[in-house]
Design a protein around this motif. Structure first.
Motif, PDB file in Angstrom:
ATOM      1  N   ASN A 134      10.371   1.850  -2.709  1.00 31.04           N
ATOM      2  CA  ASN A 134       9.957   1.647  -3.711  1.00 31.04           C
ATOM      3  C   ASN A 134       8.597   1.631  -3.371  1.00 31.04           C
ATOM      4  O   ASN A 134       7.937   1.704  -4.113  1.00 31.04           O
ATOM      5  CB  ASN A 134      11.066   0.549  -3.672  1.00 31.04           C
ATOM      6  N   ALA A 135       7.662   0.943  -2.547  1.00 27.58           N
ATOM      7  CA  ALA A 135       6.650   0.635  -2.402  1.00 27.58           C
ATOM      8  C   ALA A 135       5.906   1.639  -2.060  1.00 27.58           C
ATOM      9  O   ALA A 135       4.969   2.018  -2.423  1.00 27.58           O
ATOM     10  CB  ALA A 135       6.303  -0.837  -0.546  1.00 27.58           C
ATOM     11  N   ALA A 181       5.851  -3.639   3.462  1.00 29.70           N
ATOM     12  CA  ALA A 181       7.665  -3.619   3.331  1.00 29.70           C
ATOM     13  C   ALA A 181       7.669  -2.864   4.411  1.00 29.70           C
ATOM     14  O   ALA A 181       8.748  -3.633   5.137  1.00 29.70           O
ATOM     15  CB  ALA A 181       7.723  -2.473   2.168  1.00 29.70           C
ATOM     16  N   LYS A 182       7.084  -2.860   5.682  1.00 31.18           N
ATOM     17  CA  LYS A 182       7.286  -2.020   6.746  1.00 31.18           C
ATOM     18  C   LYS A 182       7.637  -3.071   7.918  1.00 31.18           C
ATOM     19  O   LYS A 182       8.540  -3.180   8.885  1.00 31.18           O
ATOM     20  CB  LYS A 182       6.430  -0.964   7.381  1.00 31.18           C
ATOM     21  N   ARG A 227      -8.700   0.881  -7.037  1.00 27.87           N
ATOM     22  CA  ARG A 227      -8.314  -0.944  -6.496  1.00 27.87           C
ATOM     23  C   ARG A 227      -6.498  -1.388  -5.970  1.00 27.87           C
ATOM     24  O   ARG A 227      -6.117  -1.616  -5.401  1.00 27.87           O
ATOM     25  CB  ARG A 227      -9.280  -1.803  -6.825  1.00 27.87           C
ATOM     26  N   SER A 228      -6.139  -1.169  -7.548  1.00 28.06           N
ATOM     27  CA  SER A 228      -4.945  -0.531  -7.909  1.00 28.06           C
ATOM     28  C   SER A 228      -3.707  -0.052  -7.132  1.00 28.06           C
ATOM     29  O   SER A 228      -3.206  -0.320  -6.261  1.00 28.06           O
ATOM     30  CB  SER A 228      -4.026  -0.565  -9.044  1.00 28.06           C
ATOM     31  N   MET A 229      -4.879   1.160  -6.480  1.00 31.60           N
ATOM     32  CA  MET A 229      -3.982   2.025  -5.664  1.00 31.60           C
ATOM     33  C   MET A 229      -4.547   1.614  -4.616  1.00 31.60           C
ATOM     34  O   MET A 229      -3.591   2.120  -3.461  1.00 31.60           O
ATOM     35  CB  MET A 229      -5.039   3.723  -5.669  1.00 31.60           C
ATOM     36  N   ALA A 230      -5.324   1.317  -3.865  1.00 30.33           N
ATOM     37  CA  ALA A 230      -5.391   0.190  -2.250  1.00 30.33           C
ATOM     38  C   ALA A 230      -4.021  -0.613  -1.972  1.00 30.33           C
ATOM     39  O   ALA A 230      -3.934  -1.040  -1.594  1.00 30.33           O
ATOM     40  CB  ALA A 230      -6.786   0.214  -2.038  1.00 30.33           C
ATOM     41  N   SER A 231      -4.441  -1.603  -3.083  1.00 29.55           N
ATOM     42  CA  SER A 231      -3.396  -2.506  -3.012  1.00 29.55           C
ATOM     43  C   SER A 231      -2.097  -1.801  -2.616  1.00 29.55           C
ATOM     44  O   SER A 231      -0.839  -2.235  -2.385  1.00 29.55           O
ATOM     45  CB  SER A 231      -3.331  -3.778  -4.537  1.00 29.55           C
ATOM     46  N   ALA A 232      -1.215  -1.048  -4.054  1.00 32.58           N
ATOM     47  CA  ALA A 232      -0.258  -0.351  -3.311  1.00 32.58           C
ATOM     48  C   ALA A 232       0.461   0.159  -2.196  1.00 32.58           C
ATOM     49  O   ALA A 232       1.160   0.258  -1.688  1.00 32.58           O
ATOM     50  CB  ALA A 232       0.288   0.332  -4.645  1.00 32.58           C
ATOM     51  N   SER A 233      -0.852   0.785  -1.661  1.00 28.79           N
ATOM     52  CA  SER A 233      -0.979   1.222   0.103  1.00 28.79           C
ATOM     53  C   SER A 233      -0.835   0.367   1.189  1.00 28.79           C
ATOM     54  O   SER A 233       0.031   0.240   1.558  1.00 28.79           O
ATOM     55  CB  SER A 233      -2.682   1.948   0.194  1.00 28.79           C
ATOM     56  N   ALA A 234      -1.210  -1.229   0.656  1.00 28.96           N
ATOM     57  CA  ALA A 234      -1.474  -2.078   1.140  1.00 28.96           C
ATOM     58  C   ALA A 234      -0.057  -2.584   1.341  1.00 28.96           C
ATOM     59  O   ALA A 234       0.867  -3.398   2.680  1.00 28.96           O
ATOM     60  CB  ALA A 234      -2.434  -3.232   1.296  1.00 28.96           C
ATOM     61  N   GLN A 235       1.024  -2.510   0.665  1.00 29.02           N
ATOM     62  CA  GLN A 235       2.407  -3.065   0.337  1.00 29.02           C
ATOM     63  C   GLN A 235       3.315  -1.972   0.702  1.00 29.02           C
ATOM     64  O   GLN A 235       4.474  -2.638   1.424  1.00 29.02           O
ATOM     65  CB  GLN A 235       2.857  -3.167  -1.481  1.00 29.02           C
ATOM     66  N   VAL A 270       2.791   6.412  -7.551  1.00 26.48           N
ATOM     67  CA  VAL A 270       2.500   5.925  -8.906  1.00 26.48           C
ATOM     68  C   VAL A 270       1.471   5.774  -8.735  1.00 26.48           C
ATOM     69  O   VAL A 270       0.685   6.617 -10.005  1.00 26.48           O
ATOM     70  CB  VAL A 270       3.241   4.893  -9.563  1.00 26.48           C
ATOM     71  N   SER A 271       0.639   5.362  -8.189  1.00 29.09           N
ATOM     72  CA  SER A 271      -0.896   4.873  -8.131  1.00 29.09           C
ATOM     73  C   SER A 271      -2.080   5.692  -8.116  1.00 29.09           C
ATOM     74  O   SER A 271      -2.662   5.772  -9.085  1.00 29.09           O
ATOM     75  CB  SER A 271      -0.871   3.151  -7.697  1.00 29.09           C
ATOM     76  N   VAL A 272      -1.445   6.639  -7.373  1.00 30.88           N
ATOM     77  CA  VAL A 272      -2.305   7.924  -6.739  1.00 30.88           C
ATOM     78  C   VAL A 272      -2.653   8.695  -8.803  1.00 30.88           C
ATOM     79  O   VAL A 272      -3.502   9.128  -8.855  1.00 30.88           O
ATOM     80  CB  VAL A 272      -1.480   8.793  -5.984  1.00 30.88           C
TER      81      VAL A 272
END
Length: 501
Positions: free
Chosen positions: A370-371, A316-317, A304-312, A377-379
């Motif tokens: 950065n995102a 940023a874009k 779930r943290s990985m999914a959150s990082a993907s949305a970030q 990192v989360s992956v």
């Protein structure tokens, strides 16, 4: 309908269509759970779900499979009062509040901005009828409602909502992992304490036997039947065993203190009654490796943290594109409070604004990089968590397999040591050997009995750790389990007791 009205209506429809098309655009990658290679079975042999295996381990109270009422009571107290669990619950509430904050940006912000003022203006002020006007004093009473709304043209807010929802789900899984860790720690400390009780019982029996032996040897020395060397040898072994027993008492007290802390209590007045029985552990089916991805809460939290990082990345874009916003107000304005609500005193305004980046010195690109790095990192963290989970299960399966063999071998060693002790004592009483042979046999028996108790306790502890490694229980899980994908739009009662001599 006039031509002007038709043109105005067409323009409104076109504007609405454009906004709808923009609102359907969402920049950034759509999240897809990465595939993780899983073996068809664990390397270590294990018991599959069968009539003999405890396959229906409850999600919320897995420890009941050990059929120990004292452990059940301790676990219930820990679930209610453990401070780590309370911290995790508060963190869930915190992440839930942040998710609601993200959702709020999808709606317009409406506020009230009333004001009242009294103003005097000079006669010869600029733009006052070419300086021929009069000085004036007037009141100004405003009762407006303000509105502001950011059009989510590029999906920035939708990505923020996705990220916040995923973090909320990660916090839910973190809470479950903390609950599992606390309950496993209570069980490990409890069975370590029971193992210590069994070892202390063996030491007590050994001290009693050695004390009796010392008295016999000392009486024989007083009558000149044996040398002082025999007395000192018996005394040395007796004191040595007493010292080892004292060390175990320290260990037991510290285990009690640790359990009290896990239960959210101070050690004062907290005691667990002595029980020297070490039951046979229940059989736990390991299942297949792929089930870990659903069972283990730390894996779910990492995913779930990985999914959150993907949305970030999408958040940023979106900064590359213009930010579209609507602002407006509507209300009343009057110099006379008594006429403030007259229709003629209504005021209104509606406007649209665009803020577009032209030059940011590479700041937007750096935030996107950065995102992306944070997502990588989360992956890697997710993959590491999965690999660690597999290792932990294999470790405990191997431990249980060899501990079962070791327990059988240690029981045989205890039986042989007990025969050796009996034979050496008979030979000593017959005057065939010195007391040193008796001391050696006593020490051998003590060591093997201690090892047998340790192995029995370690089997119970390894079973607890295996349950934790498998993610706790798996039957009766809550119906609202975390989704694996983020939507792009949103016992056997055998007793191994201390052996009587």
């Amino acid at each position: 309908m006039s031509n002007v009205q038709r043109v105005t209506k067409v323009h409104c429809l076109l504007a609405t269509a454009c906004i709808s098309m923009l609102a359907g655009c969402t920049v950034g990658p759509n999240y897809h759970k990465p595939a993780v290679a899983t073996a068809p079975a664990f390397e270590e042999p294990h018991v599959e779900a069968s009539a003999q295996a405890q396959s229906d381990i409850a999600w919320s109270n897995w420890w009941t499979v050990f059929s120990d009422p004292v452990l059940n009571n301790l676990e219930d107290q820990a679930a209610d009062a453990n401070r780590d669990i309370k911290i995790a619950v508060a963190q869930v509430d915190e992440s839930g509040a942040m998710a609601r904050v993200a959702h709020s940006y999808q709606l317009p912000t409406i506020g009230a901005d009333p004001s009242i003022s009294r103003t005097r203006e000079a006669q010869y002020r600029p733009n006052n009828g070419n300086t021929y006007g009069l000085a004036s004093t007037y009141n100004d009473l405003l009762l407006p409602l303000t509105l502001s709304y950011e059009i989510d043209a590029w999906g920035k807010i939708r990505r923020m909502v996705q990220s916040a929802n995923a973090m909320k789900q990660a916090s839910d899984a973190d809470l479950r992992f903390v609950q599992l860790s606390v309950s496993a720690s209570v069980a490990v400390d409890y069975y370590s304490l029971r193992q210590t009780d069994a070892q202390l019982a063996i030491f007590d029996e050994t001290v009693n036997a050695l004390q009796q032996g010392y008295q016999i040897v000392d009486n024989q020395f007083q009558h000149g039947l044996v040398s002082e060397l025999d007395v000192k040898q018996a005394e040395t072994l007796l004191n040595q065993v007493r010292s080892q027993r004292d060390a175990l008492h320290i260990q037991r007290d510290q285990l009690e203190h640790a359990i009290a802390e896990l239960l959210g209590r101070t050690p004062e007045g907290f005691h667990i009654a002595v029980d020297t029985r070490l039951q046979a552990p229940p059989t736990i089916p390991a299942g297949v490796p792929s089930q870990l991805l659903e069972r283990r809460p730390d894996i779910v939290a990492s995913e779930r943290s990985m999914a959150s990082a993907s949305a970030q990345i999408g958040v940023a874009k979106a900064a590359y594109f213009p930010q579209l916003s609507l602002t407006g107000f509507a209300g009343y304005e009057s110099a006379n409070p008594g006429a403030i609500l007259d229709w003629q005193n209504t005021i209104a305004s509606l406007g649209a604004g665009v803020v577009a980046p032209i030059f940011t010195g590479g700041r937007i690109r750096a935030k996107v990089d950065n995102a992306r790095a944070a997502y990588q990192v989360s992956v890697s963290q997710y993959e590491k968590t999965v690999l660690t989970a597999y290792q932990q299960v294999e470790d405990q399966l191997a431990a249980l397999r060899f501990l079962a063999n070791q327990e059988h071998d240690s029981a045989s060693a205890v039986a042989s040591a007990r025969d050796q002790q009996r034979i050496s004592l008979n030979r000593y009483n017959a005057g065939l050997v010195s007391y040193l042979n008796v001391i050696y046999a006593e020490q051998t028996l003590l060591d093997n009995e201690q090892l047998e108790a340790q192995v029995s306790g370690q089997r119970l502890i390894a079973t607890v750790v295996l349950v934790k490694a498998l993610g706790g229980g798996w039957e009766g899980r809550p119906s609202g389990q975390v989704s694996s994908h983020l939507d792009a739009t949103q016992t056997t009662p055998a007793i191994s007791d201390a052996k009587a001599r």
